[in-house]
Scaffold this active site. Structure first.
Site, PDB file in Angstrom:
ATOM      1  N   LYS B 121      10.177  -0.954  10.751  1.00  0.00           N
ATOM      2  CA  LYS B 121      10.147  -2.077   9.824  1.00  0.00           C
ATOM      3  C   LYS B 121       8.728  -2.575   9.533  1.00  0.00           C
ATOM      4  O   LYS B 121       8.351  -2.748   8.365  1.00  0.00           O
ATOM      5  CB  LYS B 121      10.986  -3.224  10.399  1.00  0.00           C
ATOM      6  CG  LYS B 121      11.946  -3.818   9.374  1.00  0.00           C
ATOM      7  CD  LYS B 121      12.949  -4.729  10.055  1.00  0.00           C
ATOM      8  CE  LYS B 121      13.884  -5.331   9.020  1.00  0.00           C
ATOM      9  NZ  LYS B 121      15.046  -6.002   9.605  1.00  0.00           N
ATOM     10  N   GLU B 205       8.276 -16.735   8.139  1.00  0.00           N
ATOM     11  CA  GLU B 205       8.618 -15.936   6.962  1.00  0.00           C
ATOM     12  C   GLU B 205       9.196 -16.853   5.890  1.00  0.00           C
ATOM     13  O   GLU B 205       9.883 -17.818   6.216  1.00  0.00           O
ATOM     14  CB  GLU B 205       9.711 -14.941   7.364  1.00  0.00           C
ATOM     15  CG  GLU B 205       9.568 -13.566   6.786  1.00  0.00           C
ATOM     16  CD  GLU B 205      10.646 -12.631   7.313  1.00  0.00           C
ATOM     17  OE1 GLU B 205      10.284 -11.578   7.844  1.00  0.00           O
ATOM     18  OE2 GLU B 205      11.845 -12.973   7.186  1.00  0.00           O
ATOM     19  N   HIS B 240      27.068  -8.590   9.979  1.00  0.00           N
ATOM     20  CA  HIS B 240      25.767  -8.139   9.465  1.00  0.00           C
ATOM     21  C   HIS B 240      25.779  -6.676   9.050  1.00  0.00           C
ATOM     22  O   HIS B 240      24.749  -6.036   8.982  1.00  0.00           O
ATOM     23  CB  HIS B 240      24.647  -8.395  10.478  1.00  0.00           C
ATOM     24  CG  HIS B 240      24.535  -9.847  10.816  1.00  0.00           C
ATOM     25  ND1 HIS B 240      23.776 -10.731  10.089  1.00  0.00           N
ATOM     26  CD2 HIS B 240      25.144 -10.585  11.784  1.00  0.00           C
ATOM     27  CE1 HIS B 240      23.908 -11.941  10.604  1.00  0.00           C
ATOM     28  NE2 HIS B 240      24.732 -11.886  11.635  1.00  0.00           N
ATOM     29  N   ARG B 297      17.332   8.440   5.108  1.00  0.00           N
ATOM     30  CA  ARG B 297      18.497   9.312   5.314  1.00  0.00           C
ATOM     31  C   ARG B 297      19.509   9.044   4.217  1.00  0.00           C
ATOM     32  O   ARG B 297      19.316   8.169   3.389  1.00  0.00           O
ATOM     33  CB  ARG B 297      19.120   8.991   6.666  1.00  0.00           C
ATOM     34  CG  ARG B 297      19.366   7.476   6.795  1.00  0.00           C
ATOM     35  CD  ARG B 297      20.371   7.096   7.814  1.00  0.00           C
ATOM     36  NE  ARG B 297      20.381   5.671   8.051  1.00  0.00           N
ATOM     37  CZ  ARG B 297      21.123   4.778   7.396  1.00  0.00           C
ATOM     38  NH1 ARG B 297      21.910   5.163   6.414  1.00  0.00           N
ATOM     39  NH2 ARG B 297      21.086   3.485   7.687  1.00  0.00           N
TER      40      ARG B 297
END
Lengths: 163, 504, 504, 163
Positions: B121, B205, B240, B297
């Protein structure tokens, strides 16, 4: 035959009679006339007042599950005379409870030797950022608990045995 | 036979629906397939479907589907020239991609370096910033002192999110709407983080309110060509994780689509990415996209892109891995109609979607126009408890969004599974919901739906009558004198165990 | 709920796969459905699928599915505003279309006048000639004397075909290649016709050698708009009935496509045709099209057109019948990819495709990308002997013809039916045939394929081993002490009738 | 156990043995080692030397039908010791032969009282411009013939009864 049925908060006394291969079902003050044809192991085509219903019905741990066009109804059914619950698949031998997801055991709600009803919460697991209560799939006695609070478990790990 | 290909045999290092999906592509290309299976999967559909099948170990994934050496060994012994990793398991494992290369076997996916650069990430975020792709504004490093947090907050703007650097599980998470609330929030977040993780460092953030989760599919070949295949809307999530996806997104305008597509292609070209991949974005209420991460992927939800673009992504993955150039340019690609995917999982939608493995007693799959069922199971199969509870992906395609929604509802009404609980009844509720039909939803949709009153009493009386008649019939049969020659009904009732079988 | 429609309820005057197909469209549009069923069909899929179902009579079609008054009566009593006739049965019956109109019920199809004008072969041919659409050159009336035949032959040209006017069954049929052979052929044809039908009148027609059977789908609304939806290739036939269809045709060039489409639209506009219809053409080796006849209804093979154009023909039929204008113009329609249909019939392909009704013991339907299964049956259903042996239409869609062929072969390999013989093994042979793959075939393909050596010995040894092991297992089980609690295997073997059940 | 098998012109003597839940099948000079798992009423997953075969097998009127990936094999199987044919589903009661298509009876090939083998042609019917021989689905005695040569029949019409 008389039954006491309940599903989704609704209750009803039901009488079933058979005549000329059809079923008269009395619910409250209504009588339904069902034309029932078996179409598979757990499937039937039911005609009722001209309406066609393509249904499945099966016994589950808690009673009956009826599928009608994408809706699922879990129905409790009792013999109205004897008061005995019907459905409820009986299992032979001990029942193993395995971890349905990888996660962490947050709480153990029972102790070895406790008797539990079907549907009773036995463990709390944290997984996918949520707490999930794991329930006993049937009534029995807790024979063995294989995990401790705080323990991380893999998917499929054996957690507990109900005898 | 189809035109001869470079690969004659491919090993599929996966199980369930995605293994079957990849094998179907191989069979259509005339390429042989090798399945690998754990002890829990001897009778699994991917083993039945393959041309060859090889046992690789005990049920837990780490002892079987994650065993790199074992899988490479099977590939070598079987003569497979390539390995398709599917999704999950080894699909984003750079070490495995490298091990394949070292063993002289083609890994059907990006090179190890691209997995490393884009799969992690913070690294992907750094690359994105360098490529000029917007990311959620925030600090890329943990901030230890309050002063630094206040300074960063000025730069980033409100609302913002405080996150425990060591965090997870929602602990130490704080949403701050106004500058005036910041100091108090920092104090509380620190104390929570300290007690939960013994580390009070915080990230900071910009908070994206009512975020849409929108992703862009890309394909890149080994000759420097890259295209995007438009967007997928993936905002409907439980635990999630996505559960309903659609393409196009009802939220994305032609301008936003073009902008996100161009950003995705730029990023892919910058890192020298090859094969299929997906760039995930959060899009805020003002339709500003923020790059989140890349999946290096094939995605679970790839079929909806296939249906609207007419491109077979798995076949393209294989062709790219064989060294072929992309057979089309960006201008050749268009979206036609609308596609929706529902993930049919062995889960209980009435109990937090907890996995609910077990034996599938009845399986009736929908048919007719515009339906695609990518399944990994069959009637009589016992869904193992060791793996993902996804049993099938139900996908529909129709001329527009409204038609696709009502086609999906039709498909859900035809889909019958008994023996286990599934997410099917949830789809019936979710897709009928006015907010879904209007396209007015975000990632909080499932949570809010579960809070709403459940109006499934429509046919409650009928359901009770059905259970009663089924019991009546079973009892009548059990009382009747058993007679093997007379009717099949009596077969079951000779066994004494009369109350354990419902037979209609 | 979908946008509200004019029709709230439609009666489907049909059975089997097409009844289910129409009901699926209705369900997606939020329109209620009424099924009708004969005594043989109480448990049929179309009855299970409908919202309402009404019994209409004994099994033979003339006593049930062809009973106009009964069906109209059911429609009125149920409150249906419209009737969809499917194909076959009453679908091309002008009297029924008129009876519906008189009863105030919408017939979902063309007006009775259009059925009369276009449904009858010689009338349609006359209309076509007037509209300037080419037909097979020939005499429209029987020719009694030899002189007239010789004169007509001059005009029509060779090769030509002599046909007994009273004929049928291939009797009195003569192909004549050269003018010099004509007189002798006329003599023989007359004598054959005389002895077979006691009538020696002959028709005469240009012979189309190696004909392709190609048809054009049209849609016309009640507002004067008409479009075509390109062609279907229907040359692969058995018993003079189609069995494999594809779209586009590998034989049709863009110029021919445009020409045939324009001819079809011109003809449709000329007769004031409304709703869906199909114009059948023979196309000769020089790609000259000759109009043959019109089907004034939905075709069995409509799904291949739906897949390449993205248009739902049944929904369009309903919208047109509701009075809506076509939502697109000719320029909005394009062909994308390639589609193939295989008709899965309860027939024995090794015995002249003779119908083979019976109980379906196992039914496993293919899935995954690009597959559509339009079925009228289910596992456990007993295919009745009274109706068409078509049990399902297996349709695939892929990016091009080669991909579609190998997708269909893949689908056929996944499709498993036991209990009855079906056409599936035939498709496996036909689609692998080099002539089919090259697109080099005409209406004689099936006949020639049957003459060829059958190379199905590939897995003969394995098949014998499997039968032997199945028997071994059954015998071992039958010998073992029955024990209800021990395993499901023993259930069946307690019944004494040990050699009549194979259980694996 | 020994069998004599035949399919599509090939013949073989077959021996089946069982060991550790697998099957050793000897055909001619080859021995196949089958790992066989039941996956449905008529279905099995068979692994053989690493190759995977997803098969169905059922008894039919003539013997066994085996489906392997779109191919159908009709297998004749005999008990090699007793020489008795295996498979061949036995029907109870008389067997009715109905018209599989609308058409015309061209020829009646049997008379009441005749005994017929399974597969023996009993009637010739013209339908769809072709002549089709209708066969006896099982052995038996012709009890009744309901049609005459030249007669037109509807789809599903009763033609003949085999007792």
């Amino acid at each position: 035959m008389f039954f006491d049925a309940a599903t989704g908060g609704k209750n009803a006394r039901i009488e079933v009679r058979e005549a000329q291969g059809r079923y008269q079902v009395t619910i409250g003050d209504k009588t339904l006339d069902l034309d029932w044809v078996r179409t598979g192991e757990h499937e039937a085509s039911v005609l009722l007042d001209g309406a066609s219903h393509d249904i499945t019905v099966e016994k589950t741990a808690e009673g009956f599950a009826v599928l009608i066009r994408g809706d699922r109804f879990d129905v409790d059914l009792k013999d109205a005379v004897k008061g005995v619950a019907l459905g409820k698949v009986a299992h032979a031998g001990p029942l193993k409870l395995n971890a349905p997801m990888p996660g962490k055991i947050v709480k153990v709600l029972v102790s070895p030797g406790d008797t539990v009803e079907a549907g009773r919460g036995v463990l709390v697991m944290e997984a996918m950022k949520m707490e999930n209560e794991l329930k006993a799939a049937r009534a029995g006695t807790i024979q063995e608990i294989r995990v401790k609070e705080g323990q991380a478990v893999e998917m499929g790990a054996l957690l507990l045995i109900i005898g | 036979m189809p035109s001869p290909r470079k690969f004659k045999k491919i090993l599929i290092a996966n199980r369930g629906e995605i293994a079957v999906r990849v094998m179907r592509a191989c069979r259509e290309l005339g390429i042989g397939t090798v399945a690998v299976y754990s002890e829990a999967d001897r009778a699994a559909l991917h083993v039945r479907y393959a041309d060859e099948a090889c046992f690789i170990g005990p049920p837990p994934s780490r002892d079987s589907y994650l065993k790199m050496e074992t899988i490479l060994d099977v590939a070598k012994r079987s003569g497979a020239e390539a390995i398709h990793p599917g999704y999950g398991f080894l699909s984003e494992n750079a070490a495995f991609a490298k091990a394949c290369k070292d063993a002289g076997i083609v890994f059907i996916g990006p090179p190890a370096e691209a997995i490393t650069a884009m799969g992690e990430k913070t690294s992907a975020r750094r690359v994105a910033v360098e490529a000029g792709v917007p990311v959620v504004p925030g600090a890329l490093h943990p901030l230890a002192d309050n002063e630094a947090i206040l300074k960063e907050a000025q730069r980033i703007g409100f609302p913002l999110m405080l996150k425990a650097a060591a965090g997870g599980g929602g602990k130490g998470l704080r949403l701050v709407h106004e500058p005036g609330d910041l100091e108090a929030a920092v104090l509380r977040a620190r104390s929570e983080a300290k007690s939960a993780f013994n580390d009070d460092s915080l990230y900071i953030e910009r908070a994206i309110l009512k975020p849409r989760h929108i992703e862009i599919q890309v394909l890149a070949d080994g000759h420097g060509n890259a295209v995007h295949l438009f967007e997928r809307e993936c905002s409907i999530q439980r635990r999630h994780q996505k559960i309903i996806e659609e393409s196009p997104s009802p939220f994305v305008t032609p301008e936003l689509r073009e902008r996100m597509g161009a950003l995705a292609v730029a990023l892919v070209k910058k890192v020298g990415y090859v094969n299929a991949g997906t760039l995930e974005f959060l899009v805020d209420e003002n339709r500003e996209p923020y790059f989140l991460e890349m999946n290096t992927r094939l995605q679970v939800e790839h079929p909806i892109t296939e249906m609207v673009t007419g491109v077979d992504l798995v076949k393209m993955q294989i062709r790219i891995a064989e060294g072929e150039p992309l057979p089309f340019a960006q201008k050749d690609l268009t979206q036609r109609g609308h596609a929706i995917e529902c993930r049919v999982c062995a889960e209980d939608p009435d109990a937090n979607f907890i996995p609910n493995p077990g034996k599938i007693e009845t399986l009736r799959v929908p048919g007719g126009p515009g339906i695609r069922d990518d399944s990994g199971v069959y009637e009589g199969f016992e869904v193992p408890m060791f793996y993902d509870p996804l049993i099938s992906k139900l996908v529909v395609h129709a001329e527009n969004r409204e038609a696709a929604i009502f086609r999906m509802l039709r498909a859900v009404s035809e889909y019958k599974i008994t023996g286990i609980k599934t997410t099917l009844p949830f789809f019936d509720r979710a897709l009928r919901h006015p907010k879904f039909i209007e396209g007015d939803f975000d990632t909080s949709f499932v949570g809010r739906l579960q809070g709403e009153n459940d109006d499934r009493t429509r046919a409650a009386e009928l359901a009770m009558a059905i259970a009663a008649v089924a019991t009546y019939r079973a009892r009548r049969r059990s009382r009747a004198e058993p007679d093997a020659g007379k009717g099949e009904g009596s077969l079951w009732w000779r066994l004494g165990n009369r109350d354990t079988v419902t037979r209609l």
